[in-house]
Design an enzyme around this catalytic site. Structure first.
Site, PDB file in Angstrom:
ATOM      1  N   GLY A 175      40.179  32.963  40.025  1.00 30.36           N
ATOM      2  CA  GLY A 175      39.046  33.579  39.771  1.00 30.36           C
ATOM      3  C   GLY A 175      39.742  34.693  41.010  1.00 30.36           C
ATOM      4  O   GLY A 175      39.720  35.750  40.823  1.00 30.36           O
ATOM      5  N   GLY A 176      40.087  34.562  42.276  1.00 27.81           N
ATOM      6  CA  GLY A 176      39.967  35.654  43.813  1.00 27.81           C
ATOM      7  C   GLY A 176      41.203  36.690  42.759  1.00 27.81           C
ATOM      8  O   GLY A 176      40.636  37.963  42.917  1.00 27.81           O
ATOM      9  N   ASN A 209      38.326  34.866  35.885  1.00 25.69           N
ATOM     10  CA  ASN A 209      36.630  33.866  36.082  1.00 25.69           C
ATOM     11  C   ASN A 209      36.135  34.967  36.967  1.00 25.69           C
ATOM     12  O   ASN A 209      36.652  34.608  38.210  1.00 25.69           O
ATOM     13  CB  ASN A 209      36.649  32.165  36.658  1.00 25.69           C
ATOM     14  CG  ASN A 209      35.747  32.132  36.613  1.00 25.69           C
ATOM     15  OD1 ASN A 209      35.140  32.582  36.677  1.00 25.69           O
ATOM     16  ND2 ASN A 209      35.174  30.827  37.640  1.00 25.69           N
ATOM     17  N   TRP A 210      36.018  35.656  37.002  1.00 26.35           N
ATOM     18  CA  TRP A 210      35.000  36.755  38.141  1.00 26.35           C
ATOM     19  C   TRP A 210      33.983  36.349  38.597  1.00 26.35           C
ATOM     20  O   TRP A 210      33.476  36.665  39.454  1.00 26.35           O
ATOM     21  CB  TRP A 210      34.791  38.103  37.793  1.00 26.35           C
ATOM     22  CG  TRP A 210      35.810  38.484  36.881  1.00 26.35           C
ATOM     23  CD1 TRP A 210      37.030  38.832  37.580  1.00 26.35           C
ATOM     24  CD2 TRP A 210      35.343  39.943  36.773  1.00 26.35           C
ATOM     25  NE1 TRP A 210      37.764  40.249  36.625  1.00 26.35           N
ATOM     26  CE2 TRP A 210      37.045  40.732  36.755  1.00 26.35           C
ATOM     27  CE3 TRP A 210      33.880  41.354  36.013  1.00 26.35           C
ATOM     28  CZ2 TRP A 210      37.428  42.002  35.907  1.00 26.35           C
ATOM     29  CZ3 TRP A 210      34.940  42.630  35.329  1.00 26.35           C
ATOM     30  CH2 TRP A 210      35.860  43.067  35.654  1.00 26.35           C
ATOM     31  N   GLU A 260      32.033  24.693  39.979  1.00 27.44           N
ATOM     32  CA  GLU A 260      31.037  25.495  41.401  1.00 27.44           C
ATOM     33  C   GLU A 260      29.816  25.128  40.167  1.00 27.44           C
ATOM     34  O   GLU A 260      28.660  24.915  40.796  1.00 27.44           O
ATOM     35  CB  GLU A 260      31.056  26.133  41.133  1.00 27.44           C
ATOM     36  CG  GLU A 260      32.024  26.805  42.566  1.00 27.44           C
ATOM     37  CD  GLU A 260      32.797  28.378  41.734  1.00 27.44           C
ATOM     38  OE1 GLU A 260      32.343  29.312  41.538  1.00 27.44           O
ATOM     39  OE2 GLU A 260      34.008  28.680  42.819  1.00 27.44           O
TER      40      GLU A 260
END
Ligand code: PGA
Length: 257
Positions: A238-239, A13-14, A101
């Site tokens: 993510g990261g 998930n960029w 988010e």
């Protein structure tokens, strides 16, 4: 995980990271190190402006592309939004729905999330539905109640044949981007609970075919242990998905389990 009944899916998930040129540099770096094994499915969810180029760029390394959000209407006066059909035509196969988010910063409700899931399925996009508790909810001991509620809302009016296609990502909010990962036991316990909720709604057959990912500071060091849990069928990352070498290490861990 349990490959006999369901797919293992490692999805990046960029978020709001990587321009087209940065994505090209990422592709050049990951291409030579992508594992040959196809044991797990690999997905990259990218900003909407990158989808079309990404679908072409990552085809040869067998990475499917996903969007990070969608609208539930199929057209109309919704400035700034994109439809599931637009996403699909651009070349995506997946779409993240209800990320914490979006729930937090854009007031996305369970009602809207349900409509997005239905819209995605209608367009034959695979929804990756995110659920997860806050730190307060965990400390109050209402984690499973909260997640069961989110899952039930997301799947409302979704027939069994479609439900089996949906991917669920368990992402404790307190673990996202914080470097604080849930323990393998915590992740395993909630993913097992989610499967029980699906079983209650749709029966054992659907429940055992649904892929349930863990997300929240998953990285090259902790992936193998998390993926060893029988109900953790992959990760939403993510990261660590922004760094080709780290992302590949997570894919390797999923291929090996
Ligand atoms: P993280 O993000 O891996 O950076 O914690 C996960 C996510 O938000 O999907």
């Amino acid at each position: 995980m349990n490959r006999r009944y369901r797919k293992t899916i490692i999805a990046g998930n960029w978020k709001m990271n990587n321009t087209l040129s940065q994505m090209k540099a990422f592709a050049d770096e990951i291409r030579p190190i992508m594992p040959k094994s196809k044991a797990c499915t690999v997905v990259l969810c990218v900003p909407a402006t990158n989808i079309q180029a990404a679908a072409r760029m990552f085809k040869d390394c067998h990475i499917a592309i996903g969007a990070e959000n969608c609208h539930y209407e199929d057209h109309g006066a919704f400035t700034g939004e994109v439809t599931t059909e637009m996403i699909k035509e651009a070349g995506a196969k997946y779409v993240i729905i209800g990320h914490s988010e979006r729930r937090m910063y854009y007031n996305e409700t369970d009602f809207a999330i349900n409509k997005k899931v239905i819209a995605a399925l209608k367009t034959e996009l695979i929804p990756i539905v995110c659920v997860g508790e806050s730190l307060e909810q965990r400390e109050l001991g209402v984690t499973m109640e909260h997640i069961a509620y989110q899952v039930k809302c997301a799947f409302a009016n979704v027939p069994a044949d479609d439900a089996r296609k949906v991917v669920i990502a368990y992402e404790p909010i307190w673990a996202i981007g914080t470097g604080r990962t849930a323990t393998a036991e915590q992740a395993g316990e909630v993913c097992e609970g989610i499967r029980a909720v699906i079983r209650k709604i749709y029966g054992a057959h659907v429940a055992r075919s649904v892929t349930i990912q863990y997300g929240g500071s998953m990285n090259a060091r902790n992936a193998a242990e998390l993926l060893m849990q029988p109900d953790v069928d992959g990760g939403l990352i993510g990261g660590a998905s922004l760094k080709p070498a780290d992302f590949v290490e997570i894919i390797n861990a999923a291929n090996q389990e």
